[in-house]
Structures are given as structure tokens and as C-alpha cells.
Motif scaffolding. Sequence first.
Motif, PDB file in Angstrom:
ATOM      1  N   VAL A  23       0.842  -1.205   0.000  1.00 55.37           N
ATOM      2  CA  VAL A  23       0.000   0.000   0.000  1.00 55.37           C
ATOM      3  C   VAL A  23       0.875   1.253   0.000  1.00 55.37           C
ATOM      4  O   VAL A  23       0.600   2.208  -0.728  1.00 55.37           O
ATOM      5  CB  VAL A  23      -0.983  -0.012   1.189  1.00 55.37           C
ATOM      6  CG1 VAL A  23      -1.830   1.262   1.207  1.00 55.37           C
ATOM      7  CG2 VAL A  23      -1.892  -1.247   1.129  1.00 55.37           C
ATOM      8  N   GLY A  64      -4.430  -9.562   4.886  1.00 52.23           N
ATOM      9  CA  GLY A  64      -4.714  -8.164   5.154  1.00 52.23           C
ATOM     10  C   GLY A  64      -4.526  -7.848   6.623  1.00 52.23           C
ATOM     11  O   GLY A  64      -4.273  -8.748   7.434  1.00 52.23           O
ATOM     12  N   VAL A  86      -4.821  -4.530   2.330  1.00 49.58           N
ATOM     13  CA  VAL A  86      -5.170  -5.856   1.796  1.00 49.58           C
ATOM     14  C   VAL A  86      -4.126  -6.207   0.748  1.00 49.58           C
ATOM     15  O   VAL A  86      -3.699  -5.351  -0.038  1.00 49.58           O
ATOM     16  CB  VAL A  86      -6.589  -5.862   1.183  1.00 49.58           C
ATOM     17  CG1 VAL A  86      -6.902  -7.194   0.521  1.00 49.58           C
ATOM     18  CG2 VAL A  86      -7.624  -5.539   2.256  1.00 49.58           C
ATOM     19  N   ARG A  87      -3.720  -7.453   0.763  1.00 47.09           N
ATOM     20  CA  ARG A  87      -2.714  -7.914  -0.200  1.00 47.09           C
ATOM     21  C   ARG A  87      -3.161  -7.573  -1.623  1.00 47.09           C
ATOM     22  O   ARG A  87      -4.312  -7.815  -1.997  1.00 47.09           O
ATOM     23  CB  ARG A  87      -2.507  -9.431  -0.030  1.00 47.09           C
ATOM     24  CG  ARG A  87      -1.150  -9.890  -0.505  1.00 47.09           C
ATOM     25  CD  ARG A  87      -0.905 -11.334  -0.146  1.00 47.09           C
ATOM     26  NE  ARG A  87      -1.737 -12.179  -1.018  1.00 47.09           N
ATOM     27  CZ  ARG A  87      -2.012 -13.451  -0.776  1.00 47.09           C
ATOM     28  NH1 ARG A  87      -1.548 -14.048   0.303  1.00 47.09           N
ATOM     29  NH2 ARG A  87      -2.751 -14.140  -1.612  1.00 47.09           N
ATOM     30  N   ARG A  88      -2.272  -7.030  -2.392  1.00 42.74           N
ATOM     31  CA  ARG A  88      -2.568  -6.492  -3.719  1.00 42.74           C
ATOM     32  C   ARG A  88      -3.262  -7.493  -4.646  1.00 42.74           C
ATOM     33  O   ARG A  88      -4.202  -7.139  -5.355  1.00 42.74           O
ATOM     34  CB  ARG A  88      -1.259  -6.006  -4.362  1.00 42.74           C
ATOM     35  CG  ARG A  88      -1.444  -5.279  -5.668  1.00 42.74           C
ATOM     36  CD  ARG A  88      -0.109  -4.859  -6.273  1.00 42.74           C
ATOM     37  NE  ARG A  88       0.493  -3.771  -5.527  1.00 42.74           N
ATOM     38  CZ  ARG A  88       1.775  -3.723  -5.175  1.00 42.74           C
ATOM     39  NH1 ARG A  88       2.591  -4.714  -5.479  1.00 42.74           N
ATOM     40  NH2 ARG A  88       2.256  -2.695  -4.515  1.00 42.74           N
ATOM     41  N   ARG A  91      -7.242  -7.935  -3.712  1.00 41.43           N
ATOM     42  CA  ARG A  91      -8.144  -6.810  -3.450  1.00 41.43           C
ATOM     43  C   ARG A  91      -9.420  -7.012  -4.265  1.00 41.43           C
ATOM     44  O   ARG A  91      -9.395  -7.619  -5.324  1.00 41.43           O
ATOM     45  CB  ARG A  91      -7.465  -5.489  -3.807  1.00 41.43           C
ATOM     46  CG  ARG A  91      -6.319  -5.180  -2.868  1.00 41.43           C
ATOM     47  CD  ARG A  91      -5.614  -3.900  -3.207  1.00 41.43           C
ATOM     48  NE  ARG A  91      -4.394  -3.793  -2.397  1.00 41.43           N
ATOM     49  CZ  ARG A  91      -3.356  -3.072  -2.716  1.00 41.43           C
ATOM     50  NH1 ARG A  91      -3.354  -2.361  -3.830  1.00 41.43           N
ATOM     51  NH2 ARG A  91      -2.293  -3.048  -1.934  1.00 41.43           N
ATOM     52  N   GLY A  92     -10.519  -6.526  -3.748  1.00 37.55           N
ATOM     53  CA  GLY A  92     -11.804  -6.688  -4.416  1.00 37.55           C
ATOM     54  C   GLY A  92     -12.579  -7.899  -3.926  1.00 37.55           C
ATOM     55  O   GLY A  92     -13.673  -8.178  -4.421  1.00 37.55           O
ATOM     56  N   GLY A  96     -11.412  -5.976   2.839  1.00 34.90           N
ATOM     57  CA  GLY A  96     -11.383  -4.652   3.460  1.00 34.90           C
ATOM     58  C   GLY A  96     -12.623  -4.395   4.295  1.00 34.90           C
ATOM     59  O   GLY A  96     -12.543  -3.864   5.402  1.00 34.90           O
ATOM     60  N   ASN A 124      -9.837   7.365  -4.172  1.00 31.32           N
ATOM     61  CA  ASN A 124      -9.980   6.012  -3.637  1.00 31.32           C
ATOM     62  C   ASN A 124     -11.474   5.691  -3.544  1.00 31.32           C
ATOM     63  O   ASN A 124     -12.050   5.566  -2.463  1.00 31.32           O
ATOM     64  CB  ASN A 124      -9.296   5.911  -2.263  1.00 31.32           C
ATOM     65  CG  ASN A 124      -9.162   4.491  -1.776  1.00 31.32           C
ATOM     66  OD1 ASN A 124      -9.754   3.573  -2.323  1.00 31.32           O
ATOM     67  ND2 ASN A 124      -8.392   4.314  -0.718  1.00 31.32           N
ATOM     68  N   HIS A 126     -13.295   3.094  -4.122  1.00 33.37           N
ATOM     69  CA  HIS A 126     -13.751   1.864  -3.469  1.00 33.37           C
ATOM     70  C   HIS A 126     -13.858   2.059  -1.955  1.00 33.37           C
ATOM     71  O   HIS A 126     -14.839   1.638  -1.340  1.00 33.37           O
ATOM     72  CB  HIS A 126     -12.837   0.689  -3.816  1.00 33.37           C
ATOM     73  CG  HIS A 126     -12.813   0.389  -5.279  1.00 33.37           C
ATOM     74  ND1 HIS A 126     -13.912  -0.082  -5.963  1.00 33.37           N
ATOM     75  CD2 HIS A 126     -11.827   0.510  -6.193  1.00 33.37           C
ATOM     76  CE1 HIS A 126     -13.613  -0.240  -7.226  1.00 33.37           C
ATOM     77  NE2 HIS A 126     -12.346   0.116  -7.409  1.00 33.37           N
TER      78      HIS A 126
END
Length: 169
Positions: A23, A64, A86-88, A91-92, A96, A124, A126
Motif C-alpha cells: 500500500v 490483510g 489488503v494484499r494487492r 483486493r476486491g 477490506g 480512492n 472503493h
Amino acid sequence: MNINIREYMAADAKSASEIWNQVVDDGVAFPQEEGLSPEEGDAFFKEQTYTGIAENSESGEVVGLYILHPNNVGRCGHICNASYAVRRDIRGEHIGEKLVLDCISMAKKKGFRVLQFNAVVASNVHALHLYKRIGFTPLGVIPGGFRMPDGHYEDIIPHYYDLRKDADQ
């Protein structure tokens, strides 16, 4: 993926620091510009009021984390602040959201009355959508409050959540 949120342990230092550094390296959410070594991360995560770890209960992988700490001292010490990572590569996946909801619960347990985010970057979307859905209130806009990696400045939108809203105030 089945996610369990639990308290940070020293054995998490390497994984948690790597996720935190992703991040930081992205440069679009955290104000820090330097990453953490596992040793620095261990000290940093331990000094927080609470560090929550999101773990994939099927694989045991750390995916995360969040940090929770006072936003101020003394007469404003009842206001806390948090950051989420959160680990890249995953994500999604709504990790989170699980981190934020656990953080709200933990902040109440730790005796805080308000959870305030000082610097939610306007781009940002999201995070902004998630915070709105959960019930955070935006506090306004700080024009050009965040310097992006390419040198331009983005607005930041501080938010707060009244931790007393589900209890007798």
C-alpha cells in the motif's frame, strides 16, 4: 476464501509488513513514503492499540491487516484512527469490509467513542463507497491534501463513524 480476523502476533511481522509496504509503494492511500522491514513492522504493529490480521483460514496465509490507535490525546483521546491494508493480488474480495467491521467492533471494545479517518484520498472510490455503505460521515474536503506519486495533489475527504450509534449514547 474463508477469512478470520485475529490479533497480530510477532510471527506475522514478515507477511504483515509486506502487505503494508504494498500500500505504501502504491502511493495512493497511505501518507508514508518508506516501507517497513519485518523488524520495524513488528515494533510498529505491536505499538498500536490493536492490530488485526485477516487470515485465510483455509491456507493460513495473512491476506490483510488493520491498525487501530488513538487519533489524539487527552480530551480527544476517545477518538481513534485506523488504517487498512489488503494484499494487492486479492483486493476486491471484500476483505477490506471485514477488516473495517472488525475494527469498529474492536474500537468499541477498547473504549473509543468515534472512529475518524483523517485522509481518505478522493480518488480512492472503493474505500469511499465502502465507508458510505457502512455508515461513515464525510467531514468535508481538504483541497490538495495528498501528494500522489507523480507529484500532483488530490483532495482528501476525512470521515468519521460514531461508535455509540448502535448503543445507548
